[in-house]
Design a protein around this motif. Structure first.
Motif: not given
Length: 228
Positions: A33, A35, A37, A44-50
């Motif tokens: 991780c 960044t 969440p 939200k995709a930009d928070e959990w996309n990794s």
């Protein structure tokens, strides 16, 4: 005070364009991780996309009256150098949020590094988060004097979503003590309409609904090359 009441005792849905049926790995590798969440019960995709998405066809049971069903759930796990982040989504089209009579939807995330002699337990329900633990002498669900971490549950369109953010290697001895690259045992159980007696509650767990059978729990292997 509602958590005191909650802890007095302790049909499958198909999403479009998603394939479920995965078995939860015995050893689950956490994603790195970069960044953290926002813990608000929304994926939200930009928070959990990794994070790797584990799409699980999870068994749920109730003893009386008997229920046996499958639900398509999603699990995400990732860590930074000092934080563990877990998201879990489960279908539930009924809203159970009553104290009289007691009937509440809730989830408990349990972790341990010593085969269950001592386990950290994070309870989440609507507008409720409690940091609890099982002591080495066997007492269950004791309140931690220092409430660490944060977690939120949110309902949306027939689903309940849970997000946890927990410290790694916290100074509080009742919390998870592990470093990046390390491992710990865990289970996550969802209670659909927690009520007494517990035999009337529909329950499903990643490694079975029982939180006292540590031998059947899974293992999280934390990412090692991560930032603070």
């Amino acid at each position: 005070m509602r958590y005191l009441l909650l802890l007095v005792c302790l049909a499958g849905m198909t999403a479009i364009n998603r394939v479920y049926g995965e078995t939860v790995p015995a050893i689950l590798n956490a994603s790195a991780c970069a960044t953290p969440p926002t813990i608000d019960g929304e994926i939200k995709a930009d928070e959990w996309n990794s994070a790797t998405i584990h799409r699980i066809e999870l068994p749920f049971v109730r003893i009386s009256p008997a229920v046996s069903e499958q639900r398509n759930c999603e699990l995400r796990v990732m860590n930074s150098a000092n934080g563990l982040y877990i998201a879990f989504t489960v279908p539930d089209t009924t809203v159970d949020d009553s104290l009289s009579p007691m009937r509440l939807d809730a989830a408990i995330l349990a972790t341990t590094t010593d085969d269950g002699l001592h386990s950290d337990r994070k309870l989440v329900a609507a507008d409720l988060y409690r940091d609890k633990y099982k002591g080495p002498s066997g007492q269950d669900d004791l309140d931690d004097a220092q409430q660490d971490g944060v977690a939120v549950m949110k309902r949306s369109e027939g689903f309940c979503t849970f997000e946890w953010a927990l410290p790694l290697n916290a100074p509080d001895g009742n919390d998870l003590q592990v470093k990046p690259g390390g491992e710990f045992q865990f289970n996550l159980t969802y209670f659909d309409g927690f009520q007494l007696p517990l035999t009337q509650t529909i329950m499903g767990g990643l490694y079975g609904p029982a939180l006292d059978k540590v031998a059947s729990w899974g293992t999280v292997r934390l990412a090692e090359d991560v930032q603070d």
